[in-house]
Write an enzyme that holds these catalytic residues in place. Structure first.
Site, PDB file in Angstrom:
ATOM      1  N   SER A  85       0.792  -1.224   0.000  1.00  0.00           N
ATOM      2  CA  SER A  85       0.000   0.000   0.000  1.00  0.00           C
ATOM      3  C   SER A  85       0.823   1.273   0.000  1.00  0.00           C
ATOM      4  O   SER A  85       0.400   2.289  -0.535  1.00  0.00           O
ATOM      5  CB  SER A  85      -0.934   0.016   1.207  1.00  0.00           C
ATOM      6  OG  SER A  85      -1.795  -1.095   1.145  1.00  0.00           O
ATOM      7  N   THR A  86       1.994   1.245   0.633  1.00  0.00           N
ATOM      8  CA  THR A  86       2.787   2.463   0.736  1.00  0.00           C
ATOM      9  C   THR A  86       4.233   2.197   0.350  1.00  0.00           C
ATOM     10  O   THR A  86       4.691   1.059   0.359  1.00  0.00           O
ATOM     11  CB  THR A  86       2.763   3.025   2.176  1.00  0.00           C
ATOM     12  OG1 THR A  86       3.337   2.045   3.059  1.00  0.00           O
ATOM     13  CG2 THR A  86       1.348   3.349   2.630  1.00  0.00           C
TER      14      THR A  86
END
Length: 189
Positions: free
Chosen positions: A11-12
């Site tokens: 996600s990041t």
């Protein structure tokens, strides 16, 4: 020749793909499509490329269900699309494969449980935020200007020779931020 193609997502930027990559390689994936994108983001170019590379008889392999779908409906739609094109699906962590009727059933049960868990997390988060607000704590981003700075800026902007852009630069904020915090009658940029 049937291929096993992997898809990995974090996600990041500060998360690593190593764990997923290693598991997919160990599962026999010849090609692995990797990307950094929020699960909420509908635009995932590497997933799109991965889907284009899949052919009838191939298997799409993911490390965990939540790496593929944004929500239960999204996950079910992706797997349904795969099945319509003769592509099987496998999730390593949940040990789900859609090549059999039992595997399809297990997929739908696990997907429903994952959606249920996300709903519980969302409810707990909302309850925690409400409890914090009740105690006088507000979440969100810290204001760029404090009350003292707003008062100083209002005094500065009473001078017709001082431009809004100059004040914004001095305080390290945008003009838009000044307009939000201060009722400026006639914008002087």
């Amino acid at each position: 020749m049937n291929q096993r193609i992997g898809y990995a997502r974090v996600s990041t930027d500060d998360q690593q793909l190593d764990l997923q990559r290693d598991a997919l390689q160990q599962a026999g994936c010849g090609a692995i499509y990797e990307e950094t994108a929020s699960g909420k983001n509908a635009v995932r170019p590497e997933l799109r490329q991965c889907q284009k590379a899949l052919r009838a008889g191939d298997t799409l392999v993911v490390w965990r269900l939540d790496r593929l779908g944004r929500s239960l409906p999204d996950l079910v739609q992706i797997v349904t699309d795969l099945e319509q094109h003769g592509v099987q699906f496998e999730s390593l962590t949940e040990k789900i494969e859609t090549g059999s009727a039992a595997g399809k059933l297990i997929f739908h049960v696990f997907a429903a449980l994952a959606e249920f868990e996300r709903g519980l997390i969302r409810e707990r988060t909302q309850a925690g935020l409400a409890a914090a607000r009740a105690r006088g704590r507000a979440g969100g981003r810290k204001p760029k200007l404090d009350d003292q700075q707003v008062r100083e800026i209002k005094v500065l902007l009473r001078d017709p020779d001082i431009r809004v852009a100059e004040v914004a630069r001095r305080y390290g904020v945008s003009r838009t931020t000044l307009y939000k915090h201060i009722d400026i009658v006639s914008p002087k940029t």
